[in-house]
Design a protein around this motif. Structure first.
Motif, PDB file in Angstrom:
ATOM      1  N   GLY A 155     -23.437  22.631 -21.966  1.00 49.40           N
ATOM      2  CA  GLY A 155     -22.160  22.082 -22.452  1.00 49.40           C
ATOM      3  C   GLY A 155     -21.605  20.998 -21.534  1.00 49.40           C
ATOM      4  N   PHE A 156     -20.369  20.563 -21.867  1.00 47.51           N
ATOM      5  CA  PHE A 156     -19.668  19.561 -21.046  1.00 47.51           C
ATOM      6  C   PHE A 156     -18.567  20.312 -20.295  1.00 47.51           C
ATOM      7  CE2 PHE A 156     -21.775  15.936 -22.711  1.00 47.51           C
ATOM      8  CZ  PHE A 156     -21.991  16.163 -24.055  1.00 47.51           C
ATOM      9  N   HIS A 157     -18.772  20.530 -19.015  1.00 45.44           N
ATOM     10  CA  HIS A 157     -17.791  21.329 -18.259  1.00 45.44           C
ATOM     11  C   HIS A 157     -17.178  20.530 -17.120  1.00 45.44           C
ATOM     12  CE1 HIS A 157     -18.397  24.977 -20.419  1.00 45.44           C
ATOM     13  NE2 HIS A 157     -19.694  24.831 -20.344  1.00 45.44           N
ATOM     14  N   ALA A 158     -15.846  20.369 -17.162  1.00 45.66           N
ATOM     15  CA  ALA A 158     -15.146  19.776 -16.033  1.00 45.66           C
ATOM     16  C   ALA A 158     -14.984  20.850 -14.963  1.00 45.66           C
ATOM     17  CB  ALA A 158     -13.788  19.256 -16.489  1.00 45.66           C
ATOM     18  N   PHE A 159     -14.925  20.417 -13.717  1.00 44.57           N
ATOM     19  CA  PHE A 159     -14.818  21.395 -12.623  1.00 44.57           C
ATOM     20  C   PHE A 159     -13.921  20.845 -11.521  1.00 44.57           C
ATOM     21  CE2 PHE A 159     -17.849  18.970 -10.016  1.00 44.57           C
ATOM     22  CZ  PHE A 159     -18.560  18.283 -10.987  1.00 44.57           C
ATOM     23  N   ARG A 160     -13.214  21.744 -10.846  1.00 42.87           N
ATOM     24  CA  ARG A 160     -12.328  21.333  -9.738  1.00 42.87           C
ATOM     25  C   ARG A 160     -13.139  21.345  -8.445  1.00 42.87           C
ATOM     26  NH1 ARG A 160      -6.843  20.629 -10.517  1.00 42.87           N
ATOM     27  NH2 ARG A 160      -5.933  21.530 -12.408  1.00 42.87           N
ATOM     28  N   VAL A 161     -12.860  20.370  -7.572  1.00 42.80           N
ATOM     29  CA  VAL A 161     -13.626  20.229  -6.337  1.00 42.80           C
ATOM     30  C   VAL A 161     -12.711  20.434  -5.131  1.00 42.80           C
ATOM     31  CG1 VAL A 161     -15.106  18.722  -4.980  1.00 42.80           C
ATOM     32  CG2 VAL A 161     -15.158  18.596  -7.482  1.00 42.80           C
ATOM     33  N   PRO A 162     -12.984  21.449  -4.313  1.00 48.18           N
ATOM     34  CA  PRO A 162     -12.165  21.699  -3.118  1.00 48.18           C
ATOM     35  C   PRO A 162     -12.492  20.690  -2.002  1.00 48.18           C
ATOM     36  CG  PRO A 162     -13.916  23.350  -3.298  1.00 48.18           C
ATOM     37  CD  PRO A 162     -14.045  22.451  -4.496  1.00 48.18           C
ATOM     38  N   ASP A 163     -11.621  20.672  -0.987  1.00 44.71           N
ATOM     39  CA  ASP A 163     -11.885  19.948   0.262  1.00 44.71           C
ATOM     40  C   ASP A 163     -11.880  18.418   0.155  1.00 44.71           C
ATOM     41  OD1 ASP A 163     -14.342  22.452   0.617  1.00 44.71           O
ATOM     42  OD2 ASP A 163     -12.344  22.453   1.560  1.00 44.71           O
ATOM     43  N   LEU A 164     -11.436  17.871  -0.988  1.00 45.07           N
ATOM     44  CA  LEU A 164     -11.385  16.402  -1.061  1.00 45.07           C
ATOM     45  C   LEU A 164      -9.960  15.873  -0.925  1.00 45.07           C
ATOM     46  CD1 LEU A 164     -13.924  15.591  -3.939  1.00 45.07           C
ATOM     47  CD2 LEU A 164     -14.207  15.113  -1.497  1.00 45.07           C
ATOM     48  N   THR A 165      -8.977  16.649  -1.470  1.00 46.12           N
ATOM     49  CA  THR A 165      -7.566  16.212  -1.388  1.00 46.12           C
ATOM     50  C   THR A 165      -6.719  17.437  -1.004  1.00 46.12           C
ATOM     51  OG1 THR A 165      -7.241  16.740  -3.725  1.00 46.12           O
ATOM     52  CG2 THR A 165      -7.864  14.454  -3.186  1.00 46.12           C
ATOM     53  N   ASP A 166      -5.445  17.189  -0.756  1.00 42.97           N
ATOM     54  CA  ASP A 166      -4.521  18.276  -0.395  1.00 42.97           C
ATOM     55  C   ASP A 166      -4.359  19.221  -1.585  1.00 42.97           C
ATOM     56  OD1 ASP A 166      -0.903  18.365   0.258  1.00 42.97           O
ATOM     57  OD2 ASP A 166      -2.424  19.947   0.047  1.00 42.97           O
ATOM     58  N   PRO A 167      -4.853  20.448  -1.460  1.00 42.66           N
ATOM     59  CA  PRO A 167      -4.837  21.357  -2.624  1.00 42.66           C
ATOM     60  C   PRO A 167      -3.431  21.730  -3.078  1.00 42.66           C
ATOM     61  CG  PRO A 167      -5.543  22.521  -0.629  1.00 42.66           C
ATOM     62  CD  PRO A 167      -5.428  21.077  -0.268  1.00 42.66           C
TER      63      PRO A 167
END
Ligand code: ING
Length: 324
Positions: free
Chosen positions: A156-168
């Protein structure tokens, strides 16, 4: 602000007989160049460890299998070095390859590798496979045999959140990324599936022929230069239009150049903003890195106003999209 410096690593000609270590070294030096420019995430092209083999008809299975990656790409002999370098540099990478699974399936795949945790956050298998199963009768035709060599993706087409790149703790939370591969970018549905998940950056590696008249169903006496310009126009058109209509950034990285002195693939790698405008693009059809600072909060006006899907879309009128 949620600003991320993103790079596209464009890869020039890769010949059928090129030894894998030679290509891997090129990819690693592109990664190092991107890191030296401050990139925090680097996109590599589709099927980037080898030549774009779906243009050829293989009768010998052994040679065909040699283009596929088996097992875990982050630890496999042919590919692990780029993931180790990404971890060492602390730079995330999104990279495409031909995947052979343990149960004998074959997919056109890409993964998002998270440097901090040293793990794959997300895997995508190409859903829209262009071209044909059978080669053209004309021995000089440029073939596109992805339907022969790959199975349509099943993730499928799944968006995902990525840690450690910006201020959470910032508003809007951690970045929302999504991946597609090459031909997928020509299908509005693929983008909208990610757009409806709030995607803020779509990553797309690609191999797009500049000259493939049989595949396009046009006469073979069209001027190749015109055909190449048209291929680049259509590539940019879909990256810009769908970034705009889904209020997201998009990054595209070409495998390009003249493989084996004959098979041309167009460049045109881009970084596009949520307003649909090109922020950065390559100038050559060689190995080349482009970078841009992407302020993800610039997606908000589009997501909250013009393309606020919740307020403006009328799904009760869209059923044909899933019934045909
Ligand atoms: N390549 C091409 C692409 O979609 C293509 C195939 C080109 C189809 C132009 C139609 C027109 O960019 C891959 N690998 O999908």
């Amino acid at each position: 602000a949620r600003i991320i410096r993103i790079a596209a690593a464009q890869v020039g000609a890769v010949h059928r007989a090129d030894a894998r270590p030679k290509t891997l070294i090129r990819l690693i030096s592109l990664l190092q160049e991107a890191a030296s420019k401050g990139a925090e995430v680097v996109l590599f092209p589709e099927c980037t460890f080898t030549t774009f083999f779906p243009r050829h008809f293989f009768s010998a299975v052994a040679e065909l299998e040699s283009f596929f990656e088996h097992g875990d790409v982050t630890t496999a002999e042919n590919t692990r070095a780029i993931f180790e370098k990404a971890k060492e540099l602390g730079v995330d990478i999104c990279i495409g390859f031909a995947e052979a699974t343990d149960d004998g399936e074959h997919y056109n795949t890409c993964v998002y590798y998270h440097a901090k945790s040293g793990s794959i956050l997300s895997k995508y298998r190409k859903i829209h496979l262009p071209g044909d199963f059978e080669p053209f009768p004309d021995p000089d035709a440029v073939n596109q045999l992805e339907k022969r060599y790959f199975k349509p993706g099943n993730l499928g087409f799944h968006a995902f959140r990525v840690p450690d790149l910006t201020d959470p703790t910032a508003d809007n939370g951690e970045p929302i990324f999504g991946m597609m591969i090459c031909n997928d970018r020509r299908w509005a549905e693929a983008w909208r599936c990610l757009g409806l998940q709030g995607v803020e950056v779509v990553f797309t590696g690609y191999n797009t022929p500049g000259w493939a008249p049989q595949m396009w169903g046009i006469s073979a006496d069209q001027d190749p230069k015109t055909a190449r310009a048209e291929a680049i126009f259509h590539h940019k058109l879909v990256m810009q239009a769908h970034s705009y209509t889904n209020a997201c950034f998009s990054v595209s990285a070409a495998r390009c150049g003249l493989d084996d002195g004959k098979y041309d693939l167009v460049g045109g790698s881009t970084i596009v903003g949520p307003d649909g405008k090109i922020i950065a693009e390559t100038a050559t059809e060689e190995d080349e890195v482009i970078v841009a600072d992407c302020d993800l909060d610039l997606c908000s006006p589009g997501k909250k106003r013009t393309f606020d899907f919740g307020r403006h879309r009328r799904v009760e009128h869209y059923s044909i999209l899933t019934s045909q």
